[in-house]
Design an enzyme around this catalytic site. Structure first.
Site, PDB file in Angstrom:
ATOM      1  CG  HIS A  60      -1.946  -0.979   1.157  1.00  0.00           C
ATOM      2  ND1 HIS A  60      -2.931  -1.184   2.139  1.00  0.00           N
ATOM      3  CD2 HIS A  60      -2.097  -2.145   0.439  1.00  0.00           C
ATOM      4  CE1 HIS A  60      -3.687  -1.906   1.853  1.00  0.00           C
ATOM      5  NE2 HIS A  60      -3.286  -2.807   0.839  1.00  0.00           N
ATOM      6  CD  GLU A  62      -1.755   3.954   3.356  1.00  0.00           C
ATOM      7  OE1 GLU A  62      -3.071   4.143   3.560  1.00  0.00           O
ATOM      8  OE2 GLU A  62      -1.565   3.195   2.280  1.00  0.00           O
ATOM      9  CB  CYS A  90      -6.304  -0.523   5.531  1.00  0.00           C
ATOM     10  SG  CYS A  90      -4.495  -1.059   5.263  1.00  0.00           S
ATOM     11  CB  CYS A  93      -1.741   1.653   6.126  1.00  0.00           C
ATOM     12  SG  CYS A  93      -1.534   0.759   4.709  1.00  0.00           S
TER      13      CYS A  93
END
Length: 162
Positions: A60, A62, A90, A93
């Site tokens: 992701h 992040e 999420c 993260c």
């Protein structure tokens, strides 16, 4: 929405850059989420979602920004950093931000289904954690949300107009 810190002109500037990075991800066929990590007023990492390209479910925006930030600072702890991301993080993260000791999170669009900061779970403010991340949500939220909505709308569109 948690607005522990008010947004500023620099927040909007960095979020606009995160939106540009989200467009890079979209061009690669990834969900358009971009992230910028800032330390002492300097960008130390910029990236976008890449789980498809890297065959990595943890890729992701992040997490990739935190990894690059750790390399840039030579430390797995990132105190004093601000992470700008176009979509509410999420659970994975959010947890990574706590472990990295990120100082502040600024996100754009809320994620009512998987967002784990304000929309669901409230992970960054969970009791028992040994670190708190300050949160400012909704910075350029309409623009960030519109990019994601357009992306998914195009994905759901029928291939032919029959």
């Amino acid at each position: 929405m948690n607005t522990a810190g008010a947004s500023s002109a620099s927040d909007e500037l960095y979020m606009r850059r995160a939106l540009e990075l989200a467009a890079c991800g979209e061009a690669e066929g990834e969900v358009p989420v971009g992230a910028v990590l800032v330390h002492d007023g300097r960008v130390i990492a910029e990236t976008w979602n890449r789980p498809i390209a890297l065959s990595d479910p943890t890729a992701h925006a992040e997490v990739l920004a935190l990894r690059a930030g750790g390399e840039a600072l030579g430390n797995y702890r990132l105190p004093g950093t601000t992470l700008y991301v176009t979509l509410e993080p999420c659970a994975m993260c959010a947890g990574a931000m706590v472990h990295a000791r990120v100082g502040r999170l600024v996100y754009g669009a809320a994620d009512p289904r998987a967002g784990a900061v304000d929309s669901n779970l409230g992970l960054l403010g969970a009791p028992g954690l040994n670190h708190r991340v300050s949160v400012t949500g909704g910075v350029l939220g309409a623009e960030c949300g519109a990019r994601l909505q357009a992306f998914f709308r195009a994905r759901r569109a029928p291939p032919c107009n029959e």
